[in-house]
Motif scaffolding. Structure first.
Motif, mmCIF file in Angstrom:
data_model
loop_
_atom_site.group_PDB
_atom_site.id
_atom_site.type_symbol
_atom_site.label_atom_id
_atom_site.label_comp_id
_atom_site.label_asym_id
_atom_site.label_seq_id
_atom_site.Cartn_x
_atom_site.Cartn_y
_atom_site.Cartn_z
ATOM 1 N N SER A 191 1.821 5.776 2.731
ATOM 2 C CA SER A 191 1.218 6.777 3.619
ATOM 3 C C SER A 191 1.140 8.131 2.923
ATOM 4 C CB SER A 191 2.059 6.927 4.891
ATOM 5 O OG SER A 191 3.313 7.515 4.580
ATOM 6 N N GLU A 192 0.286 8.984 3.471
ATOM 7 C CA GLU A 192 0.147 10.339 2.931
ATOM 8 C C GLU A 192 1.465 11.095 3.058
ATOM 9 O OE1 GLU A 192 -2.294 14.331 4.105
ATOM 10 O OE2 GLU A 192 -3.436 12.453 4.094
ATOM 11 N N TRP A 250 -4.731 10.096 -4.206
ATOM 12 C CA TRP A 250 -4.196 8.949 -3.481
ATOM 13 C C TRP A 250 -5.201 8.479 -2.440
ATOM 14 C CZ3 TRP A 250 -2.939 8.402 1.730
ATOM 15 C CH2 TRP A 250 -2.214 7.262 2.072
ATOM 16 N N ARG A 251 -5.784 9.435 -1.684
ATOM 17 C CA ARG A 251 -6.794 9.081 -0.680
ATOM 18 C C ARG A 251 -7.995 8.404 -1.318
ATOM 19 N NH1 ARG A 251 -6.886 14.739 2.116
ATOM 20 N NH2 ARG A 251 -5.100 14.550 3.490
ATOM 21 N N ARG A 286 -8.174 6.661 -4.040
ATOM 22 C CA ARG A 286 -7.843 5.288 -4.439
ATOM 23 C C ARG A 286 -7.807 4.367 -3.231
ATOM 24 N NH1 ARG A 286 -4.474 7.987 -7.866
ATOM 25 N NH2 ARG A 286 -2.682 7.733 -6.490
ATOM 26 N N ARG A 287 -7.337 4.867 -2.110
ATOM 27 C CA ARG A 287 -7.250 4.055 -0.894
ATOM 28 C C ARG A 287 -8.628 3.767 -0.306
ATOM 29 N NH1 ARG A 287 -2.463 1.869 -1.195
ATOM 30 N NH2 ARG A 287 -0.749 3.266 -0.988
ATOM 31 N N GLU A 288 -9.525 4.739 -0.429
ATOM 32 C CA GLU A 288 -10.835 4.611 0.190
ATOM 33 C C GLU A 288 -11.825 3.840 -0.674
ATOM 34 O OE1 GLU A 288 -11.812 8.690 0.966
ATOM 35 O OE2 GLU A 288 -10.345 8.841 2.573
#
Length: 139
Positions: A86-87, A128-129, A131-133
């Motif tokens: 999580s963030e 991080w976001r 890479r997640r998206e």
């Protein structure tokens, strides 16, 4: 208690008898390293701290300057942040390592220079976001 050497008996024969009797009682069978080859003799000069180094290696310990330890910890923190679920976890990991980096920056310890500065938390979170998206490759 070990008996005293009787007068008139040579020291060598007295010691040999003590060893032979102890061996017969089986006192040498459970010694560490029994039945294993002796460690290799090194070509390096004698080191008074050999036993400390061997103990530390056996127990998985190392003594590195604090700056080198923190460099490794910072590298591990980036990897952990990248894999965080999580963030909030990313922020906590990076803020924790940044606190340690700042502490060493403001009171330099002995050893090599740290060579690090605090990470940009927002930049790490943004990466991080992303890479997640992004869609997974090859799947």
């Amino acid at each position: 208690m070990t008996e005293r050497k009787p007068p008139g008996v040579s020291f060598e024969s007295w010691v040999d008898r003590q060893i032979r009797e102890a061996e017969a009682r089986g006192e040498f069978t459970q010694l560490p390293g029994a039945g294993k080859p002796m460690p290799a003799i090194s070509d390096t000069p004698y080191d008074e701290l050999w036993w400390i180094k061997r103990k530390m290696a056996r127990e998985g310990l190392s003594v590195l300057p604090p700056t080198l330890v923190l460099r490794k910890e910072a590298e591990d923190a980036l990897a952990a942040a990248s894999a965080a679920p999580s963030e909030r976890a990313v922020r906590r990991i990076i803020e924790d390592i940044n606190a340690k980096i700042r502490e060493l920056m403001f009171k330099p310890p002995p050893g090599p220079p740290l060579g690090l500065k605090p990470y940009d938390v927002e930049e790490i979170v943004r990466e991080w976001r992303e890479r997640r998206e992004s869609p997974a490759d090859g799947g």
